[in-house]
Write a protein that holds these residues in place. Sequence first.
Motif, PDB file in Angstrom:
ATOM      1  N   VAL A  37       0.857  -1.186   0.000  1.00 27.89           N
ATOM      2  CA  VAL A  37       0.000   0.000   0.000  1.00 27.89           C
ATOM      3  C   VAL A  37       0.896   1.240   0.000  1.00 27.89           C
ATOM      4  CG1 VAL A  37      -2.013  -1.065   1.097  1.00 27.89           C
ATOM      5  CG2 VAL A  37      -0.250  -0.052   2.520  1.00 27.89           C
ATOM      6  N   TYR A  38       0.417   2.279  -0.607  1.00 25.60           N
ATOM      7  CA  TYR A  38       1.125   3.556  -0.757  1.00 25.60           C
ATOM      8  C   TYR A  38       2.277   3.473  -1.763  1.00 25.60           C
ATOM      9  CZ  TYR A  38      -1.671   4.299   3.379  1.00 25.60           C
ATOM     10  OH  TYR A  38      -2.719   4.340   4.256  1.00 25.60           O
ATOM     11  N   PHE A  71       2.376   8.305   5.292  1.00 25.04           N
ATOM     12  CA  PHE A  71       2.346   6.925   5.750  1.00 25.04           C
ATOM     13  C   PHE A  71       3.643   6.638   6.467  1.00 25.04           C
ATOM     14  CE2 PHE A  71       3.972   6.944   1.443  1.00 25.04           C
ATOM     15  CZ  PHE A  71       4.978   5.997   1.393  1.00 25.04           C
ATOM     16  N   SER A  78       5.763  -3.439   6.883  1.00 26.45           N
ATOM     17  CA  SER A  78       4.325  -3.162   6.891  1.00 26.45           C
ATOM     18  C   SER A  78       4.097  -1.651   6.990  1.00 26.45           C
ATOM     19  CB  SER A  78       3.646  -3.902   8.045  1.00 26.45           C
ATOM     20  OG  SER A  78       4.149  -3.454   9.289  1.00 26.45           O
ATOM     21  N   ARG A  79       2.899  -1.231   6.607  1.00 23.63           N
ATOM     22  CA  ARG A  79       2.634   0.205   6.499  1.00 23.63           C
ATOM     23  C   ARG A  79       1.314   0.594   7.146  1.00 23.63           C
ATOM     24  NH1 ARG A  79       4.873   1.944   0.562  1.00 23.63           N
ATOM     25  NH2 ARG A  79       6.874   0.880   0.756  1.00 23.63           N
ATOM     26  N   ALA A  80       1.271   1.863   7.574  1.00 24.98           N
ATOM     27  CA  ALA A  80       0.043   2.470   8.088  1.00 24.98           C
ATOM     28  C   ALA A  80      -0.071   3.865   7.500  1.00 24.98           C
ATOM     29  CB  ALA A  80       0.073   2.559   9.613  1.00 24.98           C
ATOM     30  N   ASP A 101      -3.095  -5.895   4.849  1.00 25.85           N
ATOM     31  CA  ASP A 101      -1.894  -5.268   4.281  1.00 25.85           C
ATOM     32  C   ASP A 101      -1.613  -3.866   4.826  1.00 25.85           C
ATOM     33  OD1 ASP A 101      -4.066  -4.054   3.066  1.00 25.85           O
ATOM     34  OD2 ASP A 101      -3.206  -4.108   1.052  1.00 25.85           O
ATOM     35  N   ARG A 102      -2.336  -3.474   5.864  1.00 32.65           N
ATOM     36  CA  ARG A 102      -2.111  -2.140   6.431  1.00 32.65           C
ATOM     37  C   ARG A 102      -2.555  -2.126   7.883  1.00 32.65           C
ATOM     38  NH1 ARG A 102      -5.096   2.740   3.491  1.00 32.65           N
ATOM     39  NH2 ARG A 102      -6.877   1.503   4.110  1.00 32.65           N
TER      40      ARG A 102
END
Length: 148
Positions: A37-38, A71, A78-80, A101-102
């Motif tokens: 993501v991102y 982000f 891993s991402r937030a 995935d987030r």
Amino acid sequence: MPKDDTPKGKPLAIDRNATSASPTEPAFVARPKGAPVYHGFSVLEDVSVEGFTFGAITDFEAEPCDTGDAFVIAPDGSRAGLVWEASPKKYIEEVQPFEHDRWGVWAVPFSYPMTSRTNARKNLVAVLPDLKARWEEWKQWLSRLQAG
């Protein structure tokens, strides 16, 4: 002269080297299979604290702003997401819950103006304890999901 009430967007921090799954769309719109993501937004490798790296969606370096999107990438990759505002308050609020995935999207305050990477790093330092706690919770959530 009438005031223009047309909403104005903020500049995007696009990673021009990111691969797109489409010949006509940018990478952040057409994420390749398996990309995080991102993908397609700028990862600021020099804005890193304790293994957590800041990624920009709103290009605060191109235009000063008091609010934006960003982000964070954890040490495990891993991402937030972050929805940030310039504010002296201290809080963290869920905008989007955990996903596979987030580890969520979080509203956070940045007490330093987003005018430089130095200040971006100071802001990451300030919100990191809360973000690390959410990352740890997400890892436990993911383990329970995979075990069940």
